[in-house]
Motif scaffolding. Structure first.
Motif, PDB file in Angstrom:
ATOM      1  N   ALA A   1       0.910  -1.304   0.090  1.00 30.79           N
ATOM      2  CA  ALA A   1      -0.082   0.069  -0.215  1.00 30.79           C
ATOM      3  C   ALA A   1       0.939   1.233   0.086  1.00 30.79           C
ATOM      4  O   ALA A   1       1.849   1.207   0.518  1.00 30.79           O
ATOM      5  CB  ALA A   1      -0.998  -0.073   1.197  1.00 30.79           C
ATOM      6  N   TYR A   2       0.450   2.406  -0.772  1.00 25.50           N
ATOM      7  CA  TYR A   2       1.133   3.425  -0.691  1.00 25.50           C
ATOM      8  C   TYR A   2       0.323   4.673  -0.093  1.00 25.50           C
ATOM      9  O   TYR A   2      -1.077   4.626  -0.418  1.00 25.50           O
ATOM     10  CB  TYR A   2       1.650   3.764  -1.980  1.00 25.50           C
ATOM     11  CG  TYR A   2       2.477   2.591  -2.596  1.00 25.50           C
ATOM     12  CD1 TYR A   2       3.626   2.817  -2.604  1.00 25.50           C
ATOM     13  CD2 TYR A   2       1.750   1.732  -3.424  1.00 25.50           C
ATOM     14  CE1 TYR A   2       4.440   1.479  -3.004  1.00 25.50           C
ATOM     15  CE2 TYR A   2       2.457   0.694  -3.839  1.00 25.50           C
ATOM     16  CZ  TYR A   2       4.061   0.574  -3.549  1.00 25.50           C
ATOM     17  OH  TYR A   2       4.750  -0.257  -4.141  1.00 25.50           O
ATOM     18  N   LEU A   3       0.991   5.553   0.293  1.00 22.79           N
ATOM     19  CA  LEU A   3       0.383   6.963   0.491  1.00 22.79           C
ATOM     20  C   LEU A   3       0.739   8.073  -0.663  1.00 22.79           C
ATOM     21  O   LEU A   3       2.007   7.998  -1.048  1.00 22.79           O
ATOM     22  CB  LEU A   3       0.843   7.534   1.915  1.00 22.79           C
ATOM     23  CG  LEU A   3       0.317   6.617   3.051  1.00 22.79           C
ATOM     24  CD1 LEU A   3       0.895   7.435   4.386  1.00 22.79           C
ATOM     25  CD2 LEU A   3      -1.019   6.352   3.257  1.00 22.79           C
ATOM     26  N   ALA A   4      -0.025   8.956  -0.633  1.00 18.11           N
ATOM     27  CA  ALA A   4       0.323   9.953  -1.928  1.00 18.11           C
ATOM     28  C   ALA A   4       0.832  11.224  -1.243  1.00 18.11           C
ATOM     29  O   ALA A   4      -0.135  11.793  -0.475  1.00 18.11           O
ATOM     30  CB  ALA A   4      -0.927  10.190  -2.934  1.00 18.11           C
ATOM     31  N   GLY A   5       1.904  11.561  -1.747  1.00 15.85           N
ATOM     32  CA  GLY A   5       2.174  13.138  -1.255  1.00 15.85           C
ATOM     33  C   GLY A   5       3.627  12.953  -0.375  1.00 15.85           C
ATOM     34  O   GLY A   5       3.987  11.785  -0.393  1.00 15.85           O
ATOM     35  N   ASP A   6       4.148  13.989  -0.195  1.00 14.44           N
ATOM     36  CA  ASP A   6       5.516  13.872   0.404  1.00 14.44           C
ATOM     37  C   ASP A   6       5.461  13.816   2.021  1.00 14.44           C
ATOM     38  O   ASP A   6       4.807  14.797   2.391  1.00 14.44           O
ATOM     39  CB  ASP A   6       6.351  15.337  -0.062  1.00 14.44           C
ATOM     40  CG  ASP A   6       7.770  15.299   0.559  1.00 14.44           C
ATOM     41  OD1 ASP A   6       8.069  15.504   1.358  1.00 14.44           O
ATOM     42  OD2 ASP A   6       8.721  15.271  -0.507  1.00 14.44           O
ATOM     43  N   LEU A   7       6.147  12.984   2.611  1.00  8.57           N
ATOM     44  CA  LEU A   7       6.188  12.944   3.946  1.00  8.57           C
ATOM     45  C   LEU A   7       6.807  14.114   4.667  1.00  8.57           C
ATOM     46  O   LEU A   7       6.077  14.457   5.951  1.00  8.57           O
ATOM     47  CB  LEU A   7       6.978  11.758   4.436  1.00  8.57           C
ATOM     48  CG  LEU A   7       6.274  10.250   3.897  1.00  8.57           C
ATOM     49  CD1 LEU A   7       7.085   8.971   4.333  1.00  8.57           C
ATOM     50  CD2 LEU A   7       4.930  10.076   4.579  1.00  8.57           C
ATOM     51  N   ALA A   8       7.490  14.883   4.163  1.00 10.45           N
ATOM     52  CA  ALA A   8       8.075  15.904   4.844  1.00 10.45           C
ATOM     53  C   ALA A   8       7.313  17.221   4.815  1.00 10.45           C
ATOM     54  O   ALA A   8       7.282  18.138   5.692  1.00 10.45           O
ATOM     55  CB  ALA A   8       9.377  16.103   4.311  1.00 10.45           C
ATOM     56  N   THR A   9       6.596  17.162   3.798  1.00 11.26           N
ATOM     57  CA  THR A   9       5.724  18.682   3.497  1.00 11.26           C
ATOM     58  C   THR A   9       4.393  18.536   3.236  1.00 11.26           C
ATOM     59  O   THR A   9       3.455  19.647   3.439  1.00 11.26           O
ATOM     60  CB  THR A   9       6.304  19.167   2.179  1.00 11.26           C
ATOM     61  OG1 THR A   9       6.215  18.192   0.982  1.00 11.26           O
ATOM     62  CG2 THR A   9       7.905  19.479   2.432  1.00 11.26           C
ATOM     63  N   ALA A  10       3.784  17.186   3.206  1.00 11.75           N
ATOM     64  CA  ALA A  10       2.300  17.271   2.856  1.00 11.75           C
ATOM     65  C   ALA A  10       1.480  17.558   3.879  1.00 11.75           C
ATOM     66  O   ALA A  10       0.319  18.211   3.686  1.00 11.75           O
ATOM     67  CB  ALA A  10       1.999  15.729   2.190  1.00 11.75           C
ATOM     68  N   GLY A  11       1.757  17.067   5.204  1.00 12.20           N
ATOM     69  CA  GLY A  11       1.200  17.518   6.496  1.00 12.20           C
ATOM     70  C   GLY A  11      -0.250  16.638   6.102  1.00 12.20           C
ATOM     71  O   GLY A  11      -0.357  15.561   5.894  1.00 12.20           O
ATOM     72  N   ARG A  12      -1.662  17.450   6.400  1.00  9.66           N
ATOM     73  CA  ARG A  12      -3.056  17.113   6.338  1.00  9.66           C
ATOM     74  C   ARG A  12      -3.410  16.553   4.916  1.00  9.66           C
ATOM     75  O   ARG A  12      -3.987  15.930   4.680  1.00  9.66           O
ATOM     76  CB  ARG A  12      -3.845  18.137   6.769  1.00  9.66           C
ATOM     77  CG  ARG A  12      -3.667  18.242   8.354  1.00  9.66           C
ATOM     78  CD  ARG A  12      -4.832  19.136   8.799  1.00  9.66           C
ATOM     79  NE  ARG A  12      -4.652  19.343  10.168  1.00  9.66           N
ATOM     80  CZ  ARG A  12      -5.269  19.959  10.784  1.00  9.66           C
ATOM     81  NH1 ARG A  12      -6.722  20.649  10.344  1.00  9.66           N
ATOM     82  NH2 ARG A  12      -5.286  20.143  12.090  1.00  9.66           N
ATOM     83  N   ARG A  13      -2.595  17.031   3.663  1.00  8.14           N
ATOM     84  CA  ARG A  13      -2.383  16.678   2.479  1.00  8.14           C
ATOM     85  C   ARG A  13      -2.042  15.366   2.188  1.00  8.14           C
ATOM     86  O   ARG A  13      -2.325  14.836   1.172  1.00  8.14           O
ATOM     87  CB  ARG A  13      -1.983  17.729   1.628  1.00  8.14           C
ATOM     88  CG  ARG A  13      -2.485  19.226   1.736  1.00  8.14           C
ATOM     89  CD  ARG A  13      -2.123  19.766   0.674  1.00  8.14           C
ATOM     90  NE  ARG A  13      -0.566  20.188   0.567  1.00  8.14           N
ATOM     91  CZ  ARG A  13       0.197  20.933   1.305  1.00  8.14           C
ATOM     92  NH1 ARG A  13      -0.550  21.449   2.084  1.00  8.14           N
ATOM     93  NH2 ARG A  13       1.514  20.890   1.364  1.00  8.14           N
ATOM     94  N   LEU A  14      -1.537  14.500   3.039  1.00 14.04           N
ATOM     95  CA  LEU A  14      -1.046  13.180   2.868  1.00 14.04           C
ATOM     96  C   LEU A  14      -2.378  12.187   2.767  1.00 14.04           C
ATOM     97  O   LEU A  14      -2.868  12.120   3.807  1.00 14.04           O
ATOM     98  CB  LEU A  14      -0.197  12.978   3.925  1.00 14.04           C
ATOM     99  CG  LEU A  14       0.765  11.526   3.677  1.00 14.04           C
ATOM    100  CD1 LEU A  14       1.582  11.622   2.588  1.00 14.04           C
ATOM    101  CD2 LEU A  14       1.424  10.983   4.912  1.00 14.04           C
ATOM    102  N   ILE A  15      -2.522  11.731   1.657  1.00 10.97           N
ATOM    103  CA  ILE A  15      -3.784  11.201   1.534  1.00 10.97           C
ATOM    104  C   ILE A  15      -3.342   9.461   1.391  1.00 10.97           C
ATOM    105  O   ILE A  15      -2.316   8.925   0.732  1.00 10.97           O
ATOM    106  CB  ILE A  15      -4.465  11.626   0.441  1.00 10.97           C
ATOM    107  CG1 ILE A  15      -3.929  11.330  -0.992  1.00 10.97           C
ATOM    108  CG2 ILE A  15      -5.191  12.992   0.851  1.00 10.97           C
ATOM    109  CD1 ILE A  15      -4.990  12.066  -2.056  1.00 10.97           C
ATOM    110  N   VAL A  16      -4.259   8.574   1.282  1.00  9.09           N
ATOM    111  CA  VAL A  16      -4.338   6.976   1.070  1.00  9.09           C
ATOM    112  C   VAL A  16      -4.526   7.097  -0.551  1.00  9.09           C
ATOM    113  O   VAL A  16      -5.325   7.741  -1.223  1.00  9.09           O
ATOM    114  CB  VAL A  16      -5.329   6.356   1.617  1.00  9.09           C
ATOM    115  CG1 VAL A  16      -5.165   4.831   1.152  1.00  9.09           C
ATOM    116  CG2 VAL A  16      -5.123   6.307   3.125  1.00  9.09           C
ATOM    117  N   GLN A  17      -3.655   6.423  -1.151  1.00  8.39           N
ATOM    118  CA  GLN A  17      -3.327   6.211  -2.598  1.00  8.39           C
ATOM    119  C   GLN A  17      -4.488   5.530  -3.165  1.00  8.39           C
ATOM    120  O   GLN A  17      -5.235   5.728  -4.207  1.00  8.39           O
ATOM    121  CB  GLN A  17      -2.069   5.778  -3.109  1.00  8.39           C
ATOM    122  CG  GLN A  17      -1.894   5.860  -4.614  1.00  8.39           C
ATOM    123  CD  GLN A  17      -0.411   5.713  -4.969  1.00  8.39           C
ATOM    124  OE1 GLN A  17       0.253   6.328  -4.659  1.00  8.39           O
ATOM    125  NE2 GLN A  17      -0.270   4.709  -5.847  1.00  8.39           N
TER     126      GLN A  17
END
Length: 270
Positions: free
Chosen positions: A58-74
């Protein structure tokens, strides 16, 4: 209740075991036989059981360092990986072969966890911490003083893991429910019929139970799934074929729990 073991890598480390090198390869070889192992680098998530991957990565979409709450499930794979990991239950153990496959990797995990703890305690002592406040170091010193003067840390950790595993197996063979009692209480009940092993379990786990919580809880869950009456009937049948030389003096005889991968007299947990 602990469901399994999670290994968190740095974001730059791929979690594909085929790509592991050096220390990560050594660690994978140590952990691969665990029954419920989740690897992640924060971005990728993969579930392994007994060395085999379960389901998709499984993958998360977004940059771990900068995405913050915008990090989403792919995709839906992430939910499935977490559901499978959290819903794990040990399979019933109904034969000696299953017992060895189920318990051996958890016994080895406990051994390595004790070694890791002793390493941290040694570092603390060198930094000025009081030796008397280091439980594993003090217990190892007590073993050397009373029992084995020349035992080193590796041999001590192996003996520790074997003894705890054997005591828990013996307790389960006596019908003691390991998941409903503390280890001290298990030792007390075990001491009613096996005073030495009951007291040994208490001495080895009092005051340090929480420090090996993951490995001990996984070991307890696996051992609690052992169907001793079924295993006893299998062993009796094997003894009839093998003859008097292979007969056991007790229907509840537990296997020797060696964490080494080499030969061990009797039934070894390799």
């Amino acid at each position: 209740m602990i469901s399994g073991y999670i290994e968190v890598k740095e974001p730059s480390v791929a979690i594909d075991p085929a790509k592991f090198r050096k220390r990560n390869r050594e660690q994978w070889e140590r952990l691969r036989d665990l029954p419920n192992l989740l690897y992640t680098n924060g971005h990728s998530w993969a579930l392994f059981r007994s060395g085999e991957q379960v389901g998709e990565t499984a993958y998360l979409a977004g940059d771990l360092a900068t995405a913050g709450r915008r990090l989403i499930v792919q995709d839906a794979a992430f939910k499935q990986v977490l559901r499978d990991f959290l819903s794990w239950h040990p399979a019933p153990v109904r034969s000696v072969a299953q017992l060895v496959r189920s318990i051996a990797p958890l016994c080895r995990l406990l051994r390595h966890e004790v070694l890791d703890r002793m390493g941290r305690e040694a570092t603390g002592i060198r930094a000025g911490q009081a030796k008397e406040e280091q439980p594993f170091t003090m217990l190892a010193d007590e073993w050397r003083r009373l029992l084995f003067p020349t035992i080193d840390d590796h041999a001590y950790a192996d003996a520790y893991a074997q003894t705890v595993t054997f005591a828990l197996l013996l307790a389960r063979s006596e019908g003691i429910d390991l998941e409903k009692l503390t280890l001290h209480e298990v030792g007390g009940k075990l001491g009613n019929t096996h005073s030495l092993m009951g007291r040994a379990l208490q001495l080895l786990t009092d005051n340090i139970e929480q420090q090996c919580r993951v490995s001990v809880d996984l070991l307890i869950r696996a051992i609690n799934a052992v169907d001793w009456p079924r295993i006893g009937s299998h062993r009796e049948g094997a003894d009839r074929h093998r003859g008097p030389a292979g007969a056991s003096g007790s229907p509840h005889a537990a296997p020797a729990a060696s964490t080494h991968r080499g030969h061990h007299p009797g039934l070894a947990l390799r």
